[in-house]
Scaffold this motif. Structure first.
Motif, mmCIF file in Angstrom:
data_model
loop_
_atom_site.group_PDB
_atom_site.id
_atom_site.type_symbol
_atom_site.label_atom_id
_atom_site.label_comp_id
_atom_site.label_asym_id
_atom_site.label_seq_id
_atom_site.Cartn_x
_atom_site.Cartn_y
_atom_site.Cartn_z
ATOM 1 N N VAL A 92 -68.281 108.845 -12.846
ATOM 2 C CA VAL A 92 -70.351 109.350 -13.888
ATOM 3 C C VAL A 92 -70.265 108.310 -15.174
ATOM 4 O O VAL A 92 -71.599 107.980 -15.386
ATOM 5 C CB VAL A 92 -69.619 111.314 -14.134
ATOM 6 C CG1 VAL A 92 -70.547 111.396 -14.937
ATOM 7 C CG2 VAL A 92 -69.543 111.511 -12.522
ATOM 8 N N SER A 137 -70.861 104.751 -15.153
ATOM 9 C CA SER A 137 -72.888 104.716 -14.561
ATOM 10 C C SER A 137 -73.685 106.015 -16.108
ATOM 11 O O SER A 137 -74.167 104.500 -16.667
ATOM 12 C CB SER A 137 -73.049 105.460 -13.502
ATOM 13 O OG SER A 137 -72.626 105.092 -12.371
ATOM 14 N N ALA A 138 -73.320 106.163 -16.293
ATOM 15 C CA ALA A 138 -73.673 107.441 -17.315
ATOM 16 C C ALA A 138 -74.151 106.576 -19.412
ATOM 17 O O ALA A 138 -75.044 106.360 -19.510
ATOM 18 C CB ALA A 138 -73.403 108.547 -18.023
ATOM 19 N N THR A 139 -73.251 105.766 -18.893
ATOM 20 C CA THR A 139 -72.806 105.257 -20.688
ATOM 21 C C THR A 139 -74.290 103.414 -19.753
ATOM 22 O O THR A 139 -74.492 103.570 -21.486
ATOM 23 C CB THR A 139 -71.800 104.821 -20.255
ATOM 24 O OG1 THR A 139 -70.830 105.649 -20.583
ATOM 25 C CG2 THR A 139 -71.179 103.531 -21.329
ATOM 26 N N HIS A 195 -75.564 113.148 -18.073
ATOM 27 C CA HIS A 195 -74.595 112.967 -18.900
ATOM 28 C C HIS A 195 -75.782 111.737 -19.678
ATOM 29 O O HIS A 195 -75.259 111.319 -20.775
ATOM 30 C CB HIS A 195 -73.047 112.315 -18.526
ATOM 31 C CG HIS A 195 -72.552 113.430 -17.973
ATOM 32 N ND1 HIS A 195 -70.892 113.294 -17.115
ATOM 33 C CD2 HIS A 195 -72.619 114.544 -17.508
ATOM 34 C CE1 HIS A 195 -70.547 114.439 -17.491
ATOM 35 N NE2 HIS A 195 -71.361 115.481 -16.969
ATOM 36 N N ALA A 196 -76.690 110.905 -18.969
ATOM 37 C CA ALA A 196 -76.869 110.128 -19.187
ATOM 38 C C ALA A 196 -78.022 110.400 -20.345
ATOM 39 O O ALA A 196 -78.877 110.026 -21.631
ATOM 40 C CB ALA A 196 -77.687 108.987 -18.620
ATOM 41 N N THR A 255 -72.043 119.669 -16.850
ATOM 42 C CA THR A 255 -70.926 118.952 -15.563
ATOM 43 C C THR A 255 -71.093 120.533 -15.084
ATOM 44 O O THR A 255 -71.608 120.026 -13.217
ATOM 45 C CB THR A 255 -69.528 118.497 -15.621
ATOM 46 O OG1 THR A 255 -69.678 117.551 -16.787
ATOM 47 C CG2 THR A 255 -69.400 118.010 -14.532
ATOM 48 N N ILE A 293 -74.468 112.154 -13.203
ATOM 49 C CA ILE A 293 -75.012 110.875 -14.273
ATOM 50 C C ILE A 293 -76.114 111.043 -14.775
ATOM 51 O O ILE A 293 -75.895 110.672 -16.054
ATOM 52 C CB ILE A 293 -74.609 109.903 -13.468
ATOM 53 C CG1 ILE A 293 -73.158 109.846 -12.322
ATOM 54 C CG2 ILE A 293 -75.234 108.858 -13.677
ATOM 55 C CD1 ILE A 293 -73.212 108.107 -11.354
ATOM 56 N N LEU A 294 -76.886 111.641 -13.886
ATOM 57 C CA LEU A 294 -78.819 111.683 -14.703
ATOM 58 C C LEU A 294 -78.021 112.851 -16.348
ATOM 59 O O LEU A 294 -79.368 112.466 -17.414
ATOM 60 C CB LEU A 294 -79.138 111.906 -14.476
ATOM 61 C CG LEU A 294 -79.489 111.268 -12.958
ATOM 62 C CD1 LEU A 294 -80.518 111.865 -11.610
ATOM 63 C CD2 LEU A 294 -80.295 110.348 -13.267
ATOM 64 N N ALA A 298 -77.723 105.510 -20.021
ATOM 65 C CA ALA A 298 -77.909 105.683 -21.549
ATOM 66 C C ALA A 298 -77.894 104.412 -22.521
ATOM 67 O O ALA A 298 -79.030 104.537 -23.721
ATOM 68 C CB ALA A 298 -76.507 107.093 -22.214
ATOM 69 N N SER A 338 -69.349 111.820 -22.348
ATOM 70 C CA SER A 338 -69.045 111.935 -20.619
ATOM 71 C C SER A 338 -68.144 111.916 -19.871
ATOM 72 O O SER A 338 -67.655 113.322 -19.057
ATOM 73 C CB SER A 338 -69.925 110.543 -20.104
ATOM 74 O OG SER A 338 -69.966 110.660 -19.021
#
Length: 268
Positions: free
Chosen positions: A78, A81-83, A147-148, A215, A144-145, A86, A208
């Protein structure tokens, strides 16, 4: 005329007052963390005093725990991917703000920073309602979305600050020498802002990885590491949880320290 330097008599005559106040503030902030780390080495199976001896068994148990291992893998997926999302959108937004003048530019900047300024509960509920309207099933993808979204302003800040220091003469010289826009970005602009991109990405990754509130609203059946810890805390508080928290603290501190070192290296 001689210069007269005025000093505050309350601070110059009573330095112990300032020292005592500083110690009290730092103790309030960090003493609970220090106690938690200390308890992770306690031989007692109960997370409480008295301290019965030093052991590393709780760390060994943590590293062998399959649920924690899977939750850690999920958290890494997570956060990574979020990093990436973002940082990419933060970079694009920073260029848009830095390079172009357009209607609603100030409102655009404010809107980009709202996800990190708003309470996590508000962001979580809003995104849960949005995903429900779209018919998306809650999973690690929705996490993920989510956190992004709040990672974008975190990545945006260092990049935009670094871009503001970029000498436009270097870009103009590159164009005069026949470079294309893509070559200018790759060979001139990006090397200059690379440290800021790395710094923003590291901060976004840390936020994240440690995120709980958003979450809770967006996760499905798969737990992240903070959610696994939260679930166990609802039933019992054991030194194993303290060991997990200590390891997360060390990892997060190392990432934040690396981010700050990257920033200082770039500014130097």
């Amino acid at each position: 005329m001689s210069n007269v330097v005025q000093t505050n008599p309350s601070t110059s005559s009573k330095p112990w007052l300032l020292i005592g106040w500083s110690v009290a503030v730092y103790a309030f902030l960090y003493l609970p963390i220090a106690v938690l780390v200390l308890m992770s080495f306690n031989q007692s199976a109960i997370l409480s005093l008295p301290f019965k001896g030093i052991t590393l068994d709780w760390y060994s148990l943590t590293l062998r725990d399959r649920s924690i291992q899977q939750a850690l893998i999920n958290s890494l997926k997570v956060a990574s991917s979020a990093t990436i999302v973002a940082t990419l959108f933060g970079l694009l937004a920073a260029f848009a703000i830095y390079r172009y003048q357009f209607f609603g530019k100030n409102a655009f900047r404010i809107a980009l920073n709202l996800p990190i300024l708003l309470p996590g509960v508000v962001t979580g509920v809003a995104m849960l309602a949005y995903f429900s309207d779209l018919g998306l099933e809650l999973s690690l993808a929705t996490v993920i979305l989510g956190h992004a979204v709040f990672g974008i302003p975190v990545a945006l800040g260092p990049i935009l600050t670094r871009l503001a220091q970029f000498p436009r003469s270097l870009e103009e010289a590159a164009y005069d020498l026949g470079a294309t826009p893509s070559q200018v970005f790759r060979d001139v602009i990006f090397p200059y802002i690379r440290s800021a991109v790395v710094s923003g990405a590291l901060l976004a990754f840390t936020l994240s990885f440690d995120e709980v509130v958003v979450t809770i609203f967006l996760t499905g059946r798969d737990n992240t590491l903070p959610m696994e810890i939260w679930g166990r805390l609802r039933t019992d508080i054991t030194p194993e949880i303290a060991a997990v928290a200590a390891l997360v603290l060390i990892a997060s501190g190392a990432i934040v320290g690396l981010s700050q070192w990257t920033n200082r290296t770039a500014e130097g």
